[in-house]
Design an enzyme around this catalytic site. Structure first.
Site, PDB file in Angstrom:
ATOM      1  CD  GLU A  42       6.856  77.669  39.520  1.00 56.72           C
ATOM      2  OE1 GLU A  42       6.820  78.810  38.250  1.00 56.72           O
ATOM      3  OE2 GLU A  42       7.094  79.406  40.191  1.00 56.72           O
ATOM      4  CG  ASP A  93       7.807  76.742  45.432  1.00 55.63           C
ATOM      5  OD1 ASP A  93       6.610  76.462  45.040  1.00 55.63           O
ATOM      6  OD2 ASP A  93       8.534  76.866  45.676  1.00 55.63           O
TER       7      ASP A  93
HETATM    8  N1  BES Z   1       4.241  82.567  38.720  1.00 59.91           N
HETATM    9  C1  BES Z   1       5.003  82.573  38.130  1.00 59.91           C
HETATM   10  C2  BES Z   1       5.319  82.211  36.921  1.00 59.91           C
HETATM   11  C3  BES Z   1       4.379  83.594  36.098  1.00 59.91           C
HETATM   12  C4  BES Z   1       4.504  85.195  36.021  1.00 59.91           C
HETATM   13  C5  BES Z   1       3.799  83.202  34.788  1.00 59.91           C
HETATM   14  C6  BES Z   1       3.758  86.122  36.089  1.00 59.91           C
HETATM   15  C7  BES Z   1       3.379  84.947  34.233  1.00 59.91           C
HETATM   16  C8  BES Z   1       2.889  85.871  34.790  1.00 59.91           C
HETATM   17  C9  BES Z   1       5.988  81.858  38.602  1.00 59.91           C
HETATM   18  O1  BES Z   1       5.867  81.588  39.742  1.00 59.91           O
HETATM   19  C10 BES Z   1       7.875  81.970  38.533  1.00 59.91           C
HETATM   20  O2  BES Z   1       7.715  83.383  39.068  1.00 59.91           O
HETATM   21  N2  BES Z   1       7.999  81.375  37.751  1.00 59.91           N
HETATM   22  C11 BES Z   1       9.428  81.256  37.388  1.00 59.91           C
HETATM   23  C12 BES Z   1      10.226  80.874  37.131  1.00 59.91           C
HETATM   24  C13 BES Z   1      11.009  79.424  37.829  1.00 59.91           C
HETATM   25  C14 BES Z   1      11.529  78.741  36.593  1.00 59.91           C
HETATM   26  C15 BES Z   1      11.974  80.321  38.768  1.00 59.91           C
HETATM   27  C16 BES Z   1      10.253  82.589  36.698  1.00 59.91           C
HETATM   28  O3  BES Z   1       9.355  83.265  35.345  1.00 59.91           O
HETATM   29  O4  BES Z   1      10.969  83.608  36.337  1.00 59.91           O
HETATM   30 MN    MN Z   2       4.220  81.461  40.527  1.00 64.16          MN
HETATM   31 MN    MN Z   3       6.713  82.675  41.329  1.00 64.80          MN
END
Ligand code: BES
Ligand code: MN
Ligand code: MN
Length: 454
Positions: A152, A87
């Site tokens: 995610e 996604d």
């Molecule tokens: N891939 C990211 C997380 C990430 C980004 C980890 C950069 C380390 C470095 C992931 O897709 C993401 O965006 N996660 C969200 C959290 C989720 C619960 C919506 C975030 O970190 O905001």
């Molecule tokens: Mn991600």
């Molecule tokens: Mn992300």
């Protein structure tokens, strides 16, 4: 042909196939994209099959389907679980994209499009690494389980139940994830810590209906002003979060670790270039790297209410809204933090607004020692793909599954990311450097192969 040459010879084919994946607008947050989400899950399942997996399932959930695959035909060899997500974030604001979000193209050495870096491009790196190994050897070098989810970007809500009810199935010797960033261009990196995330929404209601601001203004409280005052009070002058107890449970980061993090080849200049703000600030007493990786925050993500259309409308709105979030570090407890935040907000709000407070999702922080032998294998595989020794970093983003997996199975979690901090994940003009995409396939193929020797 050796592995590297084989992968090299497939460059155009790999890229063309990634384009197909990127063209599916699998935006998990918006219900209008439900058919695209389903299409993306089928695309992933089909390509797992063509990569060599015989067992592939699309698992329906309360929201978006999970894709699970396994190949357990390497007796005596380790079993690795690879996790990623198909996604993507919404592409809006569309007018800020140089080329359309779901029509990928290469410019200046990077692939542009929503999902290139986060996370379809990185998932594709694993699909092509595994497919290459299977095509060269007729089998996979180790036992592999694959879990690619479609929620995610909206908090991995369905995944929790799935993990809890399929522990035996998901059990592995290690977790492998590519959904993070490299420290900088040309610096392959392994991430050993992530922040957790709690996401909140509040709705303030003042007058029972919108009012003429001339007829009523001056005698009626305005919920938008109350909301602005509320958020102005949530940080102190040292940019610390003003919620009592917020910092109480934070585990001290050992001085040697702080020193190592601050000594990484992280460049202030690149950071500033990526952000482009007129000036910077953050919690007093910490460096920028520390503020980003080892300190918690409270951020306002969106605020709305009242009139936002063309021209003027003299109105006192009945309602005001905000979306906001807290990033958490070890050992803050998400449930406890959510309670503290709600309690403080209710205490700050005057009795002339009613407040609906909702916690949309919670997620624990994660940090783990990188001592297990798999980390050395990963480091040398990255060296084979990029010709450079990988560094160990922490990051500020959040991946709910990593914590769930770590808590449930206590296995090493190896986060090998190929995005760059300035590649506009979640923003217009998201991109992924071609060198990291193709280098990533090589490095990850070596990683799966070298794990057979563990
Ligand atoms: N891939 C990211 C997380 C990430 C980004 C980890 C950069 C380390 C470095 C992931 O897709 C993401 O965006 N996660 C969200 C959290 C989720 C619960 C919506 C975030 O970190 O905001
Ligand atoms: Mn991600
Ligand atoms: Mn992300």
């Amino acid at each position: 042909m050796n592995l590297a040459e084989f992968i090299e010879s497939r460059r155009e084919q790999h890229l063309g196939e990634l384009y197909e994946f990127l063209r599916i607008p699998s935006v998990s947050a918006k219900s209008e994209h439900k058919p695209d989400i389903d299409r993306a899950s089928r695309w992933v399942a089909d390509h797992l099959r063509s990569a060599g997996f015989k067992t592939v399932e699309i698992v329906p959930t309360g929201l978006h389907p999970l894709v699970y695959a396994e190949s357990l035909e390497a007796p005596g060899k380790p079993t690795v679980l690879f996790y990623g997500h198909y996604d993507v974030q919404p592409a809006e604001p569309l007018e800020l994209w140089t080329s359309p979000a779901f029509q990928p193209e290469v410019r200046n050495g990077s692939i542009y499009g929503r999902g290139t870096a986060d996370d379809k491009g990185q998932v594709h790196i694993h699909l092509k690494a595994l497919e290459s190994l299977h095509q060269l050897h007729g089998k996979f070098p180790i036992n592999i389980k694959v879990l690619i989810e479609g929620e995610e970007e909206v908090g991995s809500v369905s995944l929790w139940d799935y993990v809890q009810s399929h522990k035996e199935k998901l059990k592995a010797d290690a977790l492998l994830v590519s959904d993070t960033s490299m420290l900088g261009k040309g610096v392959p990196s392994i991430t050993y810590g992530l922040r957790g995330l709690n996401y909140y929404e509040i709705e303030l209601t003042g007058p029972a209906r919108d009012l003429h601001s001339g007829v009523y203004g001056g005698a009626v409280p305005n919920p938008l002003i109350v909301l602005a005052e509320l958020f102005a009070k949530l940080h102190d002058k040292n940019f610390r979060v003003a919620v009592p107890g917020f910092y109480d449970d934070i585990a001290a980061v050992p001085p040697a670790e702080r020193k190592a993090l601050n000594a990484l080849p992280w460049k202030e200049k690149d950071f500033k270039h990526a952000v482009g703000a007129p000036a910077y600030h953050g919690e007093k007493g910490f460096t920028t790297v520390e503020r980003l990786w080892i300190r918690p925050t409270l951020e306002l993500n969106g605020i709305w209410g009242g009139y936002q259309g063309e021209g003027a409308k003299t109105v006192i709105p009945s309602k005001a809204y905000a979306k906001f979030s807290t990033r958490l570090v070890p050992n803050q407890n998400p449930q406890k933090i959510a309670k503290l935040v709600e309690k403080h907000i209710r205490k700050l709000l005057p009795d002339y607004v009613h407040c609906r407070f909702e916690v949309l999702s919670t997620g624990k922080p994660w940090v783990a020692a990188y001592k297990a032998p798999i980390f050395q294998v990963a480091q040398s595989a990255l060296e084979k793909g990029f010709g450079k020794k990988a560094v160990f970093i922490r990051e500020g983003g959040s991946i709910p599954f990593v914590t769930q997996m770590h808590d449930t199975f206590k296995v090493p979690c190896v986060l090998v990311g190929f995005g760059l901090p300035d590649e506009n994940a979640h923003a217009p003009d998201e991109h992924l450097a071609l060198e990291n995409y193709h280098g990533g396939i090589k490095a990850i193929a070596h990683l799966y192969q070298d794990l057979a020797g563990l």
